[in-house]
Every structure is written in structure tokens, then in C-alpha cells.
Design an enzyme around this catalytic site. Structure first.
Site, short mmCIF file in Angstrom:
data_model
loop_
_atom_site.label_atom_id
_atom_site.label_comp_id
_atom_site.label_asym_id
_atom_site.label_seq_id
_atom_site.Cartn_x
_atom_site.Cartn_y
_atom_site.Cartn_z
N ALA A 12 0.80 -1.23 0.00
CA ALA A 12 0.00 0.00 0.00
C ALA A 12 0.83 1.28 0.00
O ALA A 12 0.32 2.35 -0.32
CB ALA A 12 -0.95 0.00 1.19
N GLY A 13 2.10 1.15 0.34
CA GLY A 13 2.92 2.35 0.47
C GLY A 13 3.18 3.04 -0.87
O GLY A 13 3.10 2.42 -1.93
N ARG A 17 10.64 7.49 -1.81
CA ARG A 17 12.06 7.59 -2.20
C ARG A 17 12.32 7.14 -3.65
O ARG A 17 13.41 7.29 -4.17
CB ARG A 17 12.92 6.78 -1.23
CG ARG A 17 13.09 7.44 0.12
CD ARG A 17 13.67 6.49 1.15
NE ARG A 17 12.66 5.55 1.64
CZ ARG A 17 12.94 4.49 2.42
NH1 ARG A 17 14.19 4.23 2.77
NH2 ARG A 17 11.98 3.69 2.83
N GLN A 75 -6.19 -0.44 2.14
CA GLN A 75 -5.77 0.33 3.30
C GLN A 75 -5.85 1.80 2.88
O GLN A 75 -5.00 2.29 2.16
CB GLN A 75 -4.32 -0.04 3.69
CG GLN A 75 -3.84 0.66 4.94
CD GLN A 75 -2.32 0.54 5.16
OE1 GLN A 75 -1.56 0.33 4.21
NE2 GLN A 75 -1.89 0.66 6.40
N THR A 81 2.97 -0.64 8.75
CA THR A 81 2.90 -2.04 8.28
C THR A 81 1.94 -2.88 9.14
O THR A 81 1.25 -3.75 8.62
CB THR A 81 4.30 -2.68 8.31
OG1 THR A 81 4.93 -2.40 9.57
CG2 THR A 81 5.18 -2.12 7.21
N ASP A 104 7.80 -4.97 -1.64
CA ASP A 104 9.04 -4.31 -2.07
C ASP A 104 10.28 -5.15 -1.74
O ASP A 104 11.40 -4.65 -1.80
CB ASP A 104 9.15 -2.88 -1.53
CG ASP A 104 9.36 -2.80 -0.03
OD1 ASP A 104 9.18 -3.83 0.66
OD2 ASP A 104 9.70 -1.70 0.47
N GLU A 154 13.22 -0.27 15.16
CA GLU A 154 13.30 0.43 13.87
C GLU A 154 14.47 1.41 13.91
O GLU A 154 14.78 1.97 14.97
CB GLU A 154 11.99 1.18 13.60
CG GLU A 154 10.82 0.28 13.26
CD GLU A 154 11.11 -0.63 12.08
OE1 GLU A 154 11.37 -0.11 10.98
OE2 GLU A 154 11.09 -1.86 12.26
N ALA A 380 20.32 -6.92 -53.65
CA ALA A 380 20.47 -5.77 -52.74
C ALA A 380 19.48 -4.67 -53.09
O ALA A 380 19.21 -4.40 -54.25
CB ALA A 380 21.90 -5.24 -52.85
N SER A 405 19.01 -6.46 -58.21
CA SER A 405 19.17 -5.39 -57.21
C SER A 405 18.29 -4.19 -57.52
O SER A 405 17.93 -3.94 -58.68
CB SER A 405 20.62 -4.93 -57.19
OG SER A 405 21.43 -6.00 -56.80
C1 UD1 Z 1 10.09 -2.42 7.20
C2 UD1 Z 1 10.20 -2.91 8.65
C3 UD1 Z 1 11.65 -3.05 9.04
C4 UD1 Z 1 12.33 -4.00 8.08
C5 UD1 Z 1 12.14 -3.58 6.63
C6 UD1 Z 1 12.61 -4.67 5.70
C7 UD1 Z 1 8.26 -2.07 9.89
C8 UD1 Z 1 7.76 -1.05 10.86
N1 UD1 Z 1 9.55 -1.96 9.52
O1 UD1 Z 1 10.66 -1.13 7.13
O2 UD1 Z 1 11.77 -3.54 10.37
O3 UD1 Z 1 13.71 -4.08 8.39
O4 UD1 Z 1 10.75 -3.35 6.35
O5 UD1 Z 1 12.52 -4.30 4.35
O6 UD1 Z 1 7.53 -2.96 9.53
N2 UD1 Z 1 3.20 -0.73 3.61
C9 UD1 Z 1 1.82 -0.75 3.57
N3 UD1 Z 1 1.13 0.10 4.35
C10 UD1 Z 1 1.71 0.99 5.19
C11 UD1 Z 1 3.12 1.01 5.24
C12 UD1 Z 1 3.85 0.14 4.45
O7 UD1 Z 1 1.24 -1.55 2.84
O8 UD1 Z 1 0.99 1.74 5.88
C13 UD1 Z 1 3.95 -1.66 2.76
C14 UD1 Z 1 4.84 -0.95 1.76
O9 UD1 Z 1 4.15 -0.76 0.52
C15 UD1 Z 1 6.01 -1.93 1.59
C16 UD1 Z 1 6.08 -2.64 2.94
O10 UD1 Z 1 4.83 -2.43 3.55
O11 UD1 Z 1 5.75 -2.87 0.57
C17 UD1 Z 1 7.20 -2.12 3.81
O12 UD1 Z 1 7.00 -0.74 4.09
P1 UD1 Z 1 8.21 0.28 4.18
O13 UD1 Z 1 7.66 1.61 4.52
O14 UD1 Z 1 9.07 0.18 2.99
O15 UD1 Z 1 8.97 -0.31 5.48
P2 UD1 Z 1 10.50 -0.15 5.83
O16 UD1 Z 1 10.76 1.22 6.30
O17 UD1 Z 1 11.30 -0.67 4.71
CA CA Z 2 10.92 -1.17 2.49
#
Ligand code: UD1
Ligand code: CA
Length: 459
Positions: A12-13, A17, A75, A81, A104, A154, A380, A405
Site C-alpha cells: 500500500a505504500g 524515495r 488500506q 505495516t 518491495d 526500527e 540488394a 538489385s
Molecule cells: C520495514 C520494517 C523493518 C524491516 C524492513 C525490511 C516495519 C515497521 N519496519 O521497514 O523492520 O527491516 O521493512 O525491508 O515494519 N506498507 C503498507 N502500508 C503501510 C506502510 C507500508 O502496505 O501503511 C507496505 C509498503 O508498501 C512496503 C512494505 O509495507 O511494501 C514495507 O514498508 P516500508 O515503509 O518500505 O517499510 P520499511 O521502512 O522498509
Molecule cells: Ca521497504
């Protein structure tokens, strides 16, 4: 009885970056989007259901990946997460295990996921962890003096000592769904990011006296997340490296595995040789002893045995028979079918045409919508004028014909068997078999003609 398995994939993120208008999980690795890759891996676990939590640009994501065998969960606001998994909770089967994956982190292998599932304690949690040379940005694993897991911290909540830890949480975990339900409901957001962290779950598990096991991933690259374009590029190279290594083991001769890209599926014959900077896309079949020269792109082609493809060719949607020789600098467009022993030389473009056994088109030609018989020689600079500005028309050339040709074949037109077309012809009517056809004015010589001279030379 095998326990039921539900998979929840978080997607969902936004992926800020990435600096992109394209949702992060739709960026591609090889030929597949990040999300599709995770779903494909998941399917090999034979789960009872796969849920994908989507949010940011969810319409685009669902539309583009509507063919996936998943259930979409929304979401609305990306509050972390843990909050994301909470959205899937109502749909999960109570008597199942839940495996949580991140869209991801696309290159995770089936084998390690099987280990993770198997390691799940009866009422507890198994976490996939790994030692990262560069752990920055990731959740660190805290252990006590005996090496027993304590919790995940974290990066943004970690102190300087914790930041030095290289053991990280990969984001993947497996746990009984019933248990997860009680723990998810206790999540708070009192942390540096104000988010509901999934990583709090193990803390609740331990507090309830449930076991938390960690499964260690040896190849840390598998668990590398993609948060920006540098990581995307790095993972693409890692992915290509694994594919190349697998092909080398199967017997492919690759001049440089670091300069080879496969974005699809390759069916490989024996003793195939591939030079540098070759890109293979889609579904590709290569027969025995095929040789591919440097800087060639091949997309959705079936190539027979002993075919030589020289440097700098672009081949797409074509079927190439045994012992053909293609290029250098040849272009085959979709629906081209070459029989055996056909020669296609430099600067030749062929589109939607069939070419019979042993025929040669060696230099500078355009062949479109044509049917060429056996043992035909196309000189050709021959062009099939297949388009009248509105419709496409066919050119049919009989066996053993010889096209001189610089000939234009204005379609629809037929050239008979063993016909010879003299060089420089513009053929607008059918040419009979076994005859010489020419459309040419007599060559004349002007005698005693003098070249013009520059003014100063006249003096
Ligand atoms: C997360 C973990 C971290 C771990 C890392 C590994 C948490 C709090 N942290 O951090 O401990 O080392 O992954 O890669 O879990 N997403 C949603 N909804 C949200 C937020 C995120 O679906 O509200 C999804 C994102 O799309 C992504 C995944 O969850 O696919 C991870 O989210 P991201 O924000 O990249 O977490 P990290 O900061 O990488
Ligand atoms: Ca990530």
C-alpha cells in the site's frame, strides 16, 4: 493434515524515495513488476488464499495486475505495516497460519519461505532475519547476552549502539492467524514515525509467553528491499546474476554473465553461445548450437538448431528454421517465419513474411507481407511496396526466382517460379515464370560530351 496457509502481501505504500509517478510495486525487475514477482513466488507455496493490501494508487495497481489470483484489500491511509495487516484480518481464515510478505522485497526464494513457515512455533512467531553488510534504514534485531531474541527496533527509534547491529528484520514473518488477531489489536503508534509497526508483534508474543524463533537467511541479497532507484538497479543486477548462473550450470556458454539480460523465459538447447550485451525478452526458444553475436535483442522468438545470429540484430515475434544465418544489423519483425538455411544479411528488414528453404536476402532490403518460395535470391536494395497508403498488399515470389538489385515490387504482385527480374525494375504487374522481366530504358552514350569547367579553369 497440512495446516492452511494465508499470505498477506503489503503493497500500500507510496514509495516516496522512488521519486516516481509510478507506484513502487509496479516498477519492474526482469519482465515482472515487484508485486507480481512476490505473488508468483507465493503461489509456489500452494496457499489457501493470497491477500494484497493496496492503498496508494490502488486503482492503477489493481487494473494493471487484475490477472493475479489474489484478493485485494484496501488500506485507505498508510498508517504503518501493522495497520496494513490489520486491514486484511477480517478476511483471513481463523484456523490458518499467516505469512506476511512485503511487495518491495521481490527476490525472496520459495525455499527460505518454506523454512520460515515450518519453523513457526505452535502459538508463536517465526521471523526471517539476515546479516546485512549495510543495515541502514532497516529494523535491527536485539538479543540478550545469551543470544535470545528480545525485540526489533526500527532505525528511527534506535540508539547509537543499536544502530551498529547488522542483524536485521527482513519484514517477513509467519504466525498462527488467531494469535495474530489478538496481538494486532494491541498495536500502538507511540514511536518516532507515529506508525502502527508490525514489528511490535514479537514483543506481544513474548509478553504472552509465546515463543519467537528467528530463521536466518544466508544470501542477504534475497531480502534486499527496494526503496529507491539505486536499490532497484542493484536488485536487477542481482536477479540477472542468479539467472545467468543457473543458465551456465545448464551448459550455456556466456561470454560475460554480467553483460547478459534475460527478461522472460528461456528454453535452451545444447552448446548455445552468447556473446556480450545480448538481451532476451519474453518467451525465447534456442535450439542446439545457436550462436548469438554481441549487442543483439531477441523478443519472443523460436530459433532452430545451428542458427548463427551475428552482431547487432533485433528479432521479434519470429520463427527461425535450422541453419539460418541472420545479420549483422538485421531486423525481423513479428510474424516472420524463416524456413531452414535462409540467409538474411545486413540492413534487411522483414515483416509478416514467410521465406522458403535456402532463400537469401543478403543486403539492404525491405520485405513486408510477402511469401517467398525456396532457393530465391533477393538482390540488394529490393523493396516490397506493400502499403498503398490505406491497405497492405501481398507479394508472392515463386521458387528459384531471382530478383535483381534495386527492384521495387509493387504489391499485390506475383513473381513466377524461376523468373528473373533485371536490376532496377519497378514491377507493377505479375512477372511470368522462367522468363526475364525488365523495365528499363536503353542505355545511351552521348559522344564528345564535355564536362562543365569552373570559370577560372577556362582561361
Ligand atoms: C520495514 C520494517 C523493518 C524491516 C524492513 C525490511 C516495519 C515497521 N519496519 O521497514 O523492520 O527491516 O521493512 O525491508 O515494519 N506498507 C503498507 N502500508 C503501510 C506502510 C507500508 O502496505 O501503511 C507496505 C509498503 O508498501 C512496503 C512494505 O509495507 O511494501 C514495507 O514498508 P516500508 O515503509 O518500505 O517499510 P520499511 O521502512 O522498509
Ligand atoms: Ca521497504
Amino acid at each position: 493434515m497440512q495446516e492452511r496457509l494465508n499470505v498477506v502481501i503489503l503493497a500500500a505504500g507510496q514509495g516516496k524515495r522512488m521519486n516516481s509517478a509510478i507506484p513502487k510495486v509496479l516498477h519492474t525487475l526482469g519482465d515482472l513488476s515487484l508485486l507480481e514477482r512476490v505473488v508468483q513466488t507465493t503461489q509456489k507455496l500452494n496457499p489457501n488464499a493470497i491477500f494484497v493490501v493496496c492503498g496508494h494508487a490502488r486503482d492503477t495497481v489493481q487494473k494493471q495486475l487484475s490477472h493475479l489470483p489474489v484478493q485485494w484489500v484496501v488500506q485507505e491511509q498508510q498508517l504503518g505495516t501493522g495497520h496494513a495487516v490489520l486491514q486484511a484480518l477480517p478476511y483471513l481464515q481463523n484456523d490458518s497460519k499467516t505469512l506476511i510478505l512485503f511487495a518491495d522485497v521481490p527476490l525472496i526464494s520459495v525455499a527460505i519461505l518454506k523454512n520460515l513457515i515450518q519453523a513457526t512455533p505452535k502459538n508463536g512467531v517465526s521471523l526471517l532475519v539476515s546479516d546485512f553488510p549495510d543495515p541502514s534504514g532497516l529494523g535491527r534485531i536485539l538479543r540478550d547476552d545469551n543470544g535470545i531474541f528480545k525485540r526489533i527496533v526500527e532505525e528511527k527509534d534506535a540508539n547509537s549502539e543499536e544502530l551498529r547491529i547488522h542483524e536485521i528484520f527482513t519484514g517477513m514473518m509467519c504466525l498462527p492467524t488467531g494469535q495474530m488477531q489478538t496481538w494486532l489489536k494491541r498495536l500502538g503508534n507511540e514511536n518516532a514515525q507515529g506508525e502502527y509497526y508490525l514489528t511490535e508483534i514479537p514483543i506481544f508474543a513474548l509478553a504472552d509467553g509465546c515463543a519467537v524463533t528467528t530463521v536466518r537467511l544466508a544470501h542477504f541479497e534475497e531480502a534486499q528491499g527496494i526503496n529507491d532507484k539505486q536499490q532497484l538497479a542493484r536488485q536487477e543486477r542481482y536477479f540477472q546474476k542468479i539467472q545467468a548462473e543457473a543458465l551456465l550450470i545448464k551448459g550455456l556458454i556466456l561470454r560475460d554473465p554480467a553483460r547478459f539480460d534475460l527478461r522472460g523465459e528461456l528454453q535452451l538447447g545444447q552448446d548455445v553461445k552468447i556473446d556480450i550485451n545480448v538481451i532476451l525478452e519474453g518467451k525465447i526458444e534456442l535450439g542446439d548450437r545457436v550462436q548469438i553475436g554481441a549487442h543483439t535483442v531477441i523478443r519472443n522468438c523460436k530459433i532452430g538448431h545451428d542458427v548463427v545470429i551475428k552482431e547487432n540484430c533485433v528479432l521479434e515475434g519470429s520463427v527461425i528454421g535450422d541453419h539460418c544465418s541472420i545479420g549483422p544489423f538485421a531486423r525481423l519483425r513479428p510474424e516472420t517465419v524463416l524456413s531452414a538455411e535462409v540467409g538474411v544479411g545486413n540492413f534487411v528488414e522483414i515483416k509478416k513474411s514467410t521465406v522458403g528453404l535456402g532463400s537469401k536476402i543478403n543486403h539492404l532490403s525491405y520485405i513486408g507481407d510477402a511469401h517467398i518460395g525456396q532457393e530465391v535470391n533477393i538482390g540488394a536494395g529490393t523493396i516490397t511496396c506493400n502499403y498503398d497508403g490505406v491497405n497492405k498488399h501481398k507479394t508472392i515470389i515463386g521458387d528459384h526466382a531471382f530478383i535483381g538489385s534495386d527492384t521495387q515490387l509493387v504489391a499485390p504482385v506475383m513473381i513466377g517460379e524461376w523468373a528473373t527480374i533485371a536490376a532496377g525494375a519497378t514491377i507493377t504487374k505479375d512477372a511470368p515464370p522462367h522468363q526475364l522481366t525488365l523495365c528499363r530504358k536503353q542505355q545511351v552514350v552521348i559522344e564528345n560530351w564535355e564536362r562543365p569547367q569552373k570559370e577560372e579553369e577556362k582561361k
